[in-house]
Design a protein around this motif. Structure first.
Motif, mmCIF file in Angstrom:
data_model
loop_
_atom_site.group_PDB
_atom_site.id
_atom_site.type_symbol
_atom_site.label_atom_id
_atom_site.label_comp_id
_atom_site.label_asym_id
_atom_site.label_seq_id
_atom_site.Cartn_x
_atom_site.Cartn_y
_atom_site.Cartn_z
ATOM 1 N N ASP A 181 0.408 12.689 4.144
ATOM 2 C CA ASP A 181 -0.999 12.407 4.444
ATOM 3 C C ASP A 181 -1.442 11.089 3.804
ATOM 4 O OD1 ASP A 181 -1.094 14.758 5.859
ATOM 5 O OD2 ASP A 181 -2.060 15.916 4.250
ATOM 6 N N GLY A 182 -0.922 10.813 2.612
ATOM 7 C CA GLY A 182 -1.245 9.543 1.956
ATOM 8 C C GLY A 182 -0.701 8.357 2.727
ATOM 9 N N THR A 183 0.485 8.516 3.291
ATOM 10 C CA THR A 183 1.080 7.455 4.099
ATOM 11 C C THR A 183 0.208 7.153 5.318
ATOM 12 O OG1 THR A 183 3.284 8.142 3.412
ATOM 13 C CG2 THR A 183 3.147 6.719 5.344
ATOM 14 N N LYS A 184 -0.329 8.194 5.916
ATOM 15 C CA LYS A 184 -1.183 8.007 7.088
ATOM 16 C C LYS A 184 -2.453 7.235 6.720
ATOM 17 C CE LYS A 184 0.419 12.181 9.472
ATOM 18 N NZ LYS A 184 0.035 13.526 10.004
ATOM 19 N N VAL A 185 -3.070 7.604 5.608
ATOM 20 C CA VAL A 185 -4.278 6.907 5.165
ATOM 21 C C VAL A 185 -3.956 5.444 4.846
ATOM 22 C CG1 VAL A 185 -6.040 6.809 3.357
ATOM 23 C CG2 VAL A 185 -5.344 9.017 4.298
ATOM 24 N N TYR A 186 -2.820 5.230 4.224
ATOM 25 C CA TYR A 186 -2.399 3.872 3.867
ATOM 26 C C TYR A 186 -2.063 3.061 5.117
ATOM 27 C CZ TYR A 186 -0.403 0.562 0.435
ATOM 28 O OH TYR A 186 -0.141 -0.521 -0.366
ATOM 29 N N SER A 187 -1.536 3.715 6.129
ATOM 30 C CA SER A 187 -1.235 3.033 7.389
ATOM 31 C C SER A 187 -2.520 2.558 8.058
ATOM 32 C CB SER A 187 -0.472 3.973 8.330
ATOM 33 O OG SER A 187 0.782 4.321 7.795
ATOM 34 N N GLN A 188 -3.573 3.349 7.946
ATOM 35 C CA GLN A 188 -4.867 2.914 8.485
ATOM 36 C C GLN A 188 -5.373 1.692 7.739
ATOM 37 O OE1 GLN A 188 -6.841 4.336 11.252
ATOM 38 N NE2 GLN A 188 -7.497 2.213 10.892
ATOM 39 N N LEU A 189 -5.192 1.681 6.429
ATOM 40 C CA LEU A 189 -5.559 0.497 5.647
ATOM 41 C C LEU A 189 -4.791 -0.717 6.133
ATOM 42 C CD1 LEU A 189 -6.872 -0.915 3.154
ATOM 43 C CD2 LEU A 189 -4.883 -0.135 1.828
ATOM 44 N N ALA A 190 -3.481 -0.544 6.357
ATOM 45 C CA ALA A 190 -2.664 -1.653 6.840
ATOM 46 C C ALA A 190 -3.205 -2.199 8.156
ATOM 47 C CB ALA A 190 -1.212 -1.202 7.010
ATOM 48 N N ALA A 191 -3.532 -1.309 9.073
ATOM 49 C CA ALA A 191 -4.074 -1.744 10.356
ATOM 50 C C ALA A 191 -5.379 -2.509 10.169
ATOM 51 C CB ALA A 191 -4.290 -0.533 11.262
ATOM 52 N N ASP A 192 -6.215 -2.047 9.254
ATOM 53 C CA ASP A 192 -7.535 -2.657 9.055
ATOM 54 C C ASP A 192 -7.453 -4.043 8.428
ATOM 55 O OD1 ASP A 192 -8.680 -0.408 10.131
ATOM 56 O OD2 ASP A 192 -9.215 0.486 8.192
ATOM 57 N N VAL A 193 -6.445 -4.278 7.571
ATOM 58 C CA VAL A 193 -6.342 -5.585 6.915
ATOM 59 C C VAL A 193 -5.388 -6.525 7.641
ATOM 60 C CG1 VAL A 193 -6.965 -4.627 4.666
ATOM 61 C CG2 VAL A 193 -4.534 -4.898 5.274
ATOM 62 N N THR A 225 -1.694 -0.734 -6.398
ATOM 63 C CA THR A 225 -2.045 -0.663 -7.837
ATOM 64 C C THR A 225 -2.132 -2.019 -8.517
ATOM 65 O OG1 THR A 225 0.173 -0.455 -8.864
ATOM 66 C CG2 THR A 225 -0.848 1.578 -8.016
ATOM 67 N N HIS A 226 -1.927 -3.111 -7.795
ATOM 68 C CA HIS A 226 -1.939 -4.420 -8.438
ATOM 69 C C HIS A 226 -3.289 -5.108 -8.330
ATOM 70 C CE1 HIS A 226 2.740 -4.687 -8.330
ATOM 71 N NE2 HIS A 226 2.283 -3.825 -9.203
ATOM 72 N N ALA A 227 -3.433 -6.228 -9.029
ATOM 73 C CA ALA A 227 -4.736 -6.835 -9.264
ATOM 74 C C ALA A 227 -5.449 -7.310 -8.005
ATOM 75 C CB ALA A 227 -4.598 -8.002 -10.244
ATOM 76 N N HIS A 228 -4.732 -7.537 -6.932
ATOM 77 C CA HIS A 228 -5.401 -7.983 -5.704
ATOM 78 C C HIS A 228 -6.310 -6.908 -5.122
ATOM 79 C CE1 HIS A 228 -2.346 -5.569 -3.715
ATOM 80 N NE2 HIS A 228 -1.402 -6.299 -4.298
ATOM 81 N N GLY A 229 -6.067 -5.653 -5.480
ATOM 82 C CA GLY A 229 -7.002 -4.583 -5.143
ATOM 83 C C GLY A 229 -7.053 -4.154 -3.697
ATOM 84 N N VAL A 230 -5.982 -4.323 -2.953
ATOM 85 C CA VAL A 230 -5.962 -3.876 -1.558
ATOM 86 C C VAL A 230 -5.546 -2.410 -1.550
ATOM 87 C CG1 VAL A 230 -5.025 -4.282 0.753
ATOM 88 C CG2 VAL A 230 -5.461 -6.209 -0.780
ATOM 89 N N GLU A 231 -6.522 -1.539 -1.623
ATOM 90 C CA GLU A 231 -6.314 -0.107 -1.791
ATOM 91 C C GLU A 231 -7.125 0.678 -0.765
ATOM 92 O OE1 GLU A 231 -4.057 0.753 -3.857
ATOM 93 O OE2 GLU A 231 -3.916 -0.944 -5.241
ATOM 94 N N VAL A 232 -6.827 1.951 -0.648
ATOM 95 C CA VAL A 232 -7.435 2.772 0.398
ATOM 96 C C VAL A 232 -8.926 3.021 0.174
ATOM 97 C CG1 VAL A 232 -5.267 3.913 0.993
ATOM 98 C CG2 VAL A 232 -6.734 4.911 -0.776
#
Length: 253
Positions: free
Chosen positions: A86-98, A36-43
């Motif tokens: 389910d949100g944690t899983k989607v966020y974990s994929q984001l973590a892997a991608d970045v 939710t912060h300004a850097h914008g690293v979101e799903v």
């Protein structure tokens, strides 16, 4: 151990180039990017945008120490619990991608209408599912010591035991309530060996035994990030420089 920054408060309004610039200038080597912060690293980032985030950090001296979420699993509403898993899983994929090595999650309380043991079991089982999923991505699940009742280290230990997964860790949160007679030894022992991340706060506050924390971490073999979760400032570089200097002193063997 390494010094990093949580974007909560201090860096909540900074974009990625600003985070990298200010951390580099002040001797911070990593950052936990809070949702939710300004850097914008979101799903909702596209594959290309995720690659760009990863490259910006890879081309800099600053590491992504992890992503910080607000997912929790204590609710009496089972649909809400499923949504958070389910949100944690989607966020974990984001973590892997970045290129983030872990995702911070949290317990956030003990509903009064449910036996404590049932809630702790529920949280632990949810974490096991998340840990199994994230393990395949090379991403750790890190449970923050957080929430009314759930921040008690004995309860965190129970949750971790129920989760019973090598990919589920504890994020030590440096809560002042865990200090007993000037010491954190007893509470630290509950999660010794399972700490995957550390949040630290205002190092000038003498109510917390910071030097003991650093000693216990070293003795346990911890060599990861201690991430500063500190208030914002109109002169952030100056504050961060002072913070780093005090951190170096506490971290001295």
């Amino acid at each position: 151990m390494k010094l990093g920054l949580v974007t909560y408060n201090m860096a909540k309004d900074w974009d990625i180039p600003t985070i990298i610039e200010r951390c580099s200038e002040t001797g911070f080597s990593g950052v936990e990017l809070r949702t939710t912060h300004a850097h914008g690293v979101e799903v909702d980032l596209t594959a290309s945008e995720r690659s760009d985030v990863k490259k910006q950090f890879e081309d800099s001296p600053i590491e992504i120490a992890g992503l910080g979420s607000a997912f929790d699993y204590h609710s009496v509403d089972q649909d809400a619990v499923r949504k958070n898993i389910d949100g944690t899983k989607v966020y974990s994929q984001l973590a892997a991608d970045v290129g983030a090595p872990g995702v911070k999650v949290r317990p956030n309380g003990l509903p009064s209408e449910v036996p404590v043991e049932k809630t702790l079991d529920q949280i632990g089982l949810a974490l096991r599912e998340c840990g199994e999923f994230a393990s395949d991505l090379g991403v750790e699940i890190r449970l923050e010591v957080h929430g009314g009742g759930t921040s008690e280290l004995r309860h965190i230990r129970t949750i971790i035991d129920v989760a019973d997964h090598d990919n589920v860790y504890v994020c030590w949160n440096s809560n002042f309530g865990e200090v007993e007679n000037g010491s954190i030894q007893n509470n630290f022992n509950y999660v010794k060996g399972k700490i995957g991340l550390v949040h630290i706060t205002e190092l000038h506050r003498r109510e917390y035994p910071w030097r003991q924390l650093f000693s216990l971490l070293r003795e346990s073999g911890y060599d990861g990030y201690t991430l500063a979760e500190i208030a914002g400032s109109s002169d952030p570089v100056r504050v961060m420089n002072f913070y780093r200097a005090l951190w170096e002193e506490y971290n001295r063997k």
